[in-house]
Design a protein around this motif. Structure first.
Motif, short mmCIF file in Angstrom:
data_model
loop_
_atom_site.label_atom_id
_atom_site.label_comp_id
_atom_site.label_asym_id
_atom_site.label_seq_id
_atom_site.Cartn_x
_atom_site.Cartn_y
_atom_site.Cartn_z
N LEU A 160 0.89 -1.30 0.01
CA LEU A 160 0.19 -0.51 -0.07
C LEU A 160 1.11 1.57 -0.10
O LEU A 160 0.26 1.92 -0.44
CB LEU A 160 -1.14 0.11 1.14
CG LEU A 160 -1.86 1.25 0.80
CD1 LEU A 160 -2.56 1.32 0.36
CD2 LEU A 160 -2.48 0.88 2.65
N LYS A 161 1.99 1.08 0.68
CA LYS A 161 2.49 2.35 0.59
C LYS A 161 3.14 2.50 -0.59
O LYS A 161 3.57 3.66 -1.10
CB LYS A 161 3.93 2.04 1.33
CG LYS A 161 3.99 2.41 3.02
CD LYS A 161 5.02 1.97 4.25
CE LYS A 161 4.23 2.53 5.62
NZ LYS A 161 5.95 2.78 6.11
N LEU A 162 3.77 1.17 -1.62
CA LEU A 162 3.94 1.48 -2.86
C LEU A 162 3.45 2.45 -3.92
O LEU A 162 3.30 3.59 -4.67
CB LEU A 162 4.82 0.73 -3.26
CG LEU A 162 5.97 -0.09 -2.69
CD1 LEU A 162 5.97 -1.65 -2.67
CD2 LEU A 162 7.45 1.55 -3.34
N SER A 163 1.79 1.65 -3.35
CA SER A 163 0.95 1.97 -4.07
C SER A 163 0.60 3.57 -3.71
O SER A 163 0.52 4.65 -5.30
CB SER A 163 -0.30 1.48 -4.07
OG SER A 163 -0.07 0.10 -4.51
N LEU A 164 0.27 4.25 -2.89
CA LEU A 164 0.13 5.22 -2.03
C LEU A 164 0.94 6.58 -2.94
O LEU A 164 0.77 7.64 -2.99
CB LEU A 164 0.17 5.48 -0.88
CG LEU A 164 -1.14 4.93 -0.06
CD1 LEU A 164 -1.36 5.43 1.17
CD2 LEU A 164 -2.52 6.11 -0.44
N ARG A 165 2.46 6.07 -2.73
CA ARG A 165 3.92 6.91 -2.40
C ARG A 165 3.47 7.46 -4.25
O ARG A 165 3.06 8.42 -5.21
CB ARG A 165 5.17 6.00 -2.52
CG ARG A 165 6.08 7.38 -3.26
CD ARG A 165 7.63 6.35 -3.43
NE ARG A 165 7.74 5.23 -3.66
CZ ARG A 165 9.18 4.81 -3.47
NH1 ARG A 165 9.87 5.23 -2.55
NH2 ARG A 165 9.60 3.08 -4.10
N PHE A 360 -6.25 -1.32 -5.08
CA PHE A 360 -6.92 -1.23 -6.19
C PHE A 360 -6.58 0.43 -6.99
O PHE A 360 -6.74 0.67 -7.99
CB PHE A 360 -8.24 -0.37 -4.93
CG PHE A 360 -9.59 -0.16 -6.14
CD1 PHE A 360 -11.08 -0.26 -6.02
CD2 PHE A 360 -9.49 1.59 -5.54
CE1 PHE A 360 -11.66 0.84 -7.07
CE2 PHE A 360 -10.60 2.30 -6.02
CZ PHE A 360 -12.10 1.62 -6.48
N ILE A 361 -5.87 0.78 -6.36
CA ILE A 361 -4.85 2.00 -6.86
C ILE A 361 -3.78 1.10 -7.83
O ILE A 361 -3.88 1.63 -9.11
CB ILE A 361 -3.93 2.38 -5.30
CG1 ILE A 361 -5.31 3.31 -4.75
CG2 ILE A 361 -3.01 3.45 -6.26
CD1 ILE A 361 -4.11 3.50 -3.68
N HIS A 362 -3.09 -0.29 -7.52
CA HIS A 362 -2.29 -0.46 -8.41
C HIS A 362 -2.76 -0.54 -10.22
O HIS A 362 -2.43 -0.81 -11.53
CB HIS A 362 -1.68 -2.01 -7.79
CG HIS A 362 -0.50 -2.75 -9.20
ND1 HIS A 362 0.45 -2.09 -9.50
CD2 HIS A 362 -1.44 -3.85 -10.13
CE1 HIS A 362 0.34 -3.19 -10.47
NE2 HIS A 362 -0.11 -4.32 -10.04
#
Length: 480
Positions: A160-165, A360-362
């Motif tokens: 999630l951190k990678l997607s949020l970044r 969902f972001i990815h």
């Protein structure tokens, strides 16, 4: 004191077994002390005859009482009560008052405005009919399978951190080189509460915008802070003069509730104030993705002098209000301590939910959803403004806005604040009311925050027409 047979009332019409009915009533008499310790109960056959029951019903009842530890079987000598109530406290002894600690009272009393999510024009709520529920739910099983056996991850799941970044770079211009500075939390309210307790001591001063989000006020009050409210002008929140605050909460990219964007000059002034007085600036960027400018203003955190800026955000307004998933970007010097505090207090969302959002972001679902809703909300904002200008210009001043999910209007006529608030709720509206004092007047004006994002185009005109009807009734004016 023997069993009070006259109080035993059994109803054969109830869908409850007679043994259960008898057990409940006898249990109550024993617990209330009406049948005392060592008292013998009637023989099962005698009680059955008295109540016109089969003996098996009474035997079953006594067995349930025995399992509860209230009676004991004595063989041929019958059944005896073995429950003994504690001795009553002497009347002369003063009863000790049971209450919360001072810190507990601060938390309990720091209530904020509770929104009624089903009311029309409630600000800050997305239109759930636009959300891609099917895509979101399709990721649930995959996320759950991928997070089995995960007990704790420092600061949140790496996925999630990678997607949020990537998300923060694209939509807010925030570059995060060290993932340890990006921490996953439950919501903005929880992040503010945690930061207030970590960065300040009770009795210190915190600065808030006036008007502003009432949830921020509650988060700071629970930490025992004294609050100083600062007014707004055309450039945003004014920088305090002669005040040594410990932290300030700002909404520079979409001030709530006005929707105003803080000027670059005012941002510079706030950063200088932060550096000169060692003040933490908490940037609550609750809806940066809904900026309708061609070139949105970058986050305060992107400024080179943002050493004491903390950026917080949430998915509640972008996706689902009940998602309870947000983040904060903190300076490296406090990242480990904030992360440890999140783990200690158990403030991380479920890991399966974090993984679901990462996917969902990815897969691009969030980007598609934001592009669609931004266009729709902007159109609803335009339609709302046009309708109110055409049909309510004599009653309202529409405050221009280039961002956010809400519209702000000023009521021209004098009205009773409490009566207006009650009338709106009774009419099914969730609009929020604010009092704001203009520089050239002594009396504060009433402003209304309208959640235009929540109302579909097909019902927008009817909704606004009914709103104007309520306002005209209270102001005593007629439609022109």
């Amino acid at each position: 004191m023997p069993l009070q047979l006259t109080k035993l009332k059994l109803d054969r019409e109830l869908p409850v077994p007679l043994a259960r009915q008898l057990y409940v009533q006898m249990h109550q008499q024993i617990m209330q002390g009406q049948v005392v310790y060592a008292e013998r109960l009637p023989a099962s056959r005698d009680l059955a005859n008295t109540l016109n029951l089969s003996r098996g019903v009474v035997v079953d009842c006594y067995e349930m009482l025995r399992i509860d530890g209230l009676v004991v079987g004595l063989g041929k000598r019958g059944t005896q009560v073995c429950y003994q109530q504690a001795a009553p406290v002497l009347a002369k002894r003063r009863r000790r008052a049971l209450d919360l600690s001072a810190r507990g009272n601060n938390i309990a009393q720091a209530r904020h405005y509770e929104q009624a999510s089903l009311l029309r024009l409630t600000p800050g709520l997305p239109d759930l009919s636009l959300f891609p529920h099917q895509q979101w739910l399709s990721l649930s099983r995959e996320a759950w399978q991928q997070t089995q056996g995960i007990y704790q991850r420092e600061g949140g799941l790496k996925e999630l951190k990678l997607s949020l970044r990537n998300f923060l770079v694209q939509y807010r211009g925030i570059q995060i080189e060290d993932l340890s500075c990006l921490l996953i939390t439950t919501c903005s309210q929880g992040a503010l509460s945690l930061l207030a307790n970590l960065l300040t001591d009770a009795g210190e001063l915190a600065v808030l915008e006036q008007p502003g989000w009432t949830g921020a006020e509650g988060a700071l009050r629970q930490a025992g802070l004294h609050l100083h409210h600062i007014p707004l002008d055309t450039e945003g929140a004014l920088v305090p003069q002669g005040i040594r605050a410990k932290l300030a909460v700002l909404t520079p990219n979409a001030q709530y509730p006005t929707g105003a964007v803080m000027s670059m000059q005012r941002r510079e002034a706030w950063l200088q104030y932060s550096q000169a007085h060692a003040v933490w600036l908490i940037e609550d960027d609750y809806a940066a993705e809904y900026s309708y400018q061609q070139h949105p203003t970058p986050s305060l955190l992107t400024h080179p002098n943002a050493e004491q800026v903390i950026h917080i955000g949430t998915m509640s307004k972008l996706m689902l209000p009940d998602l309870r998933l947000g983040w904060m970007v903190v300076p490296k010097c406090i990242a480990a301590s904030v992360c440890a505090s999140i783990n200690t207090l158990g403030l991380q969302p479920a890991y399966s939910l974090q993984q679901q959002l990462a996917l969902f972001i990815h897969y691009g679902y969030l980007g598609e959803h934001l592009a669609r809703t931004r266009a729709i909300y902007n159109e609803r904002r335009r339609l709302c403004t046009e309708y109110l200008q055409q049909h309510g210009a004599d009653l309202l001043n529409i405050i221009p806005s280039v961002s956010g999910m809400n519209s702000l209007v000023q009521i021209k006529h004098s009205m009773d604040f409490a009566k207006l608030n009650t009338a709106l709720k009774l009419a099914g509206f969730g609009c929020m009311l604010y009092k704001m004092r203009c520089p050239d007047t002594d009396k504060p004006d009433i402003y209304l925050v309208l959640g235009h994002a929540l109302v579909g185009e097909s019902s927008l005109e009817l909704t606004l027409s009914q709103l104007l009807t309520v306002l005209r009734h209270l102001s005593g004016t007629q439609a022109t």
